[in-house]
Write an enzyme that holds these catalytic residues in place. Structure first.
Site, PDB file in Angstrom:
ATOM      1  N   ASP A  65      11.624  12.098  -3.925  1.00 12.33           N
ATOM      2  CA  ASP A  65      11.079  11.001  -2.611  1.00 12.33           C
ATOM      3  C   ASP A  65       9.851  10.142  -2.250  1.00 12.33           C
ATOM      4  O   ASP A  65       8.556  11.066  -2.703  1.00 12.33           O
ATOM      5  CB  ASP A  65      10.963  12.155  -1.239  1.00 12.33           C
ATOM      6  N   SER A  82      13.584  13.832   8.532  1.00 12.96           N
ATOM      7  CA  SER A  82      11.528  12.949   7.917  1.00 12.96           C
ATOM      8  C   SER A  82      10.621  13.765   8.862  1.00 12.96           C
ATOM      9  O   SER A  82      10.272  13.987   9.159  1.00 12.96           O
ATOM     10  CB  SER A  82      11.303  11.426   7.862  1.00 12.96           C
ATOM     11  N   HIS A  92      13.990   8.965  -0.128  1.00 17.02           N
ATOM     12  CA  HIS A  92      13.654   9.517   1.100  1.00 17.02           C
ATOM     13  C   HIS A  92      15.226   9.298   2.114  1.00 17.02           C
ATOM     14  O   HIS A  92      15.418   7.919   2.636  1.00 17.02           O
ATOM     15  CB  HIS A  92      12.153   8.586   1.299  1.00 17.02           C
TER      16      HIS A  92
END
Length: 326
Positions: free
Chosen positions: A267, A140, A295
């Site tokens: 996501d 991320s 995610h």
């Protein structure tokens, strides 16, 4: 690695949708690996903590950069580090400033485009780790910062690492930032802001910083928080300047190090508009865009599922890079 460990990801039928595939894996967190914590002083008179697996001489090392408000205990970090320990590889999770459970000394914290911090950490690891090949993975926010560093460095990144991987990076921060302020995504934002705002207000009190604490307290979106705190503290001219300059997507075409890029198409943090378009990626990038995964979820197997797929995929990719040419 056997062939199954490198198979494309398919979400289990019993876990539908990007939100469930993001949230349910949080309940499948493995036990904390056998970390040893090391404190590193930074060049600007601050410090970070790095959590290491027990050293296995001669084995490859994976440096894992965590996501927003993550740490070495995040579900993805535990899953990867436990998998590395099982196969005898080495692993370390450096914490971004203020994420190890201890506030850092300076007013500055960390941000999505902090490629200089990535570079300093990897240079330090490369200088001290002579036992085997070094690889870097970022999740991320950590993936975005890693990709930006790779693009900025070009071929020079190969001095420090032999390969990289980015998992669910928010490649276009404006698209992702706006998405996180809408609909169900506001629940994720609320969770992030609970700790982000508390840390920011503590820093302002300690450093007597001339920032608008009322704006920070009132922030209900990442847009508002980044505009009130992240951008001014880290030298950006407002949130849109920060999001534009910190995004990694413009740097993908400059990456020369072998890099695996994994983004789930469902996501909720990274909408399709943020994903690379034709011509965005250099030939060094292997791009995988599974239909599911959420995610940083990527749960696999029968109910209640395991977090095995992502560690196995990363290990298989890095093992292929570590293997001498035939």
């Amino acid at each position: 690695m056997n062939a199954a460990q490198a198979t494309p990801y398919r979400a289990p039928a019993w876990l539908p949708g990007g939100h469930l595939q993001t949230i349910w894996p949080l309940a499948r967190t493995p036990r904390v690996p056998p970390y040893s914590r090391v404190r590193w002083e930074t060049p600007d008179d601050d410090f970070i903590h790095a959590d290491w697996l027990p050293l296995n001489d001669g084995a490859p090392l994976i440096v894992l950069f965590h996501g927003l408000e993550g740490d070495s205990r995040s579900h993805y970090a535990r899953a990867l580090m436990r998998s590395l320990a099982t196969i005898g590889w080495n692993g370390v999770v450096p914490h971004f400033r203020g994420c190890s459970g201890r506030p850092n000394r300076l007013l500055r914290a960390y941000h999505s485009g902090d490629s200089a911090e990535i570079g300093w950490i990897l240079a330090r690891v490369a200088k001290r780790y002579r036992h085997g090949p070094v690889f870097a993975a970022g999740v991320s926010l950590g993936g975005n910062a890693l990709l930006k560093w790779l693009g900025e460095q070009g071929a020079a990144a190969g001095k420090h690492i032999a390969g990289a991987a980015a998992i669910c990076p928010p490649l276009d921060l404006t698209v992702s930032g706006m998405a996180l302020g809408q609909g169900f995504n506001r629940l994720y934002t609320h969770r992030f802001l609970r700790t982000l705002k508390a840390k920011a207000l503590d820093k302002i009190a300690v450093h007597k910083a001339a920032l608008d604490v009322d704006r920070i307290r009132r922030a209900h979106t990442l847009y508002a928080f980044d505009d009130a705190f992240t951008a001014p503290v880290h030298g950006f001219d407002g949130v849109l300047d920060y999001w534009q300059r910190a995004s990694s997507r413009p740097w993908l075409k400059h990456i020369a190090t072998p890099t695996l890029l994994i983004n789930a198409r469902n996501d909720p943090f990274v909408p399709p508009a943020a994903l690379p378009q034709q011509g965005d990626c250099s030939p060094a990038i292997t791009q995988e865009l599974p239909a599911g995964g959420g995610h940083v979820g990527f749960l696999s197997g029968n109910f209640p599922g395991t977090l095995d797929w992502l560690p196995q995929r990363l290990i298989a990719y890095f093992a292929g890079l570590a293997r001498p040419p035939a």
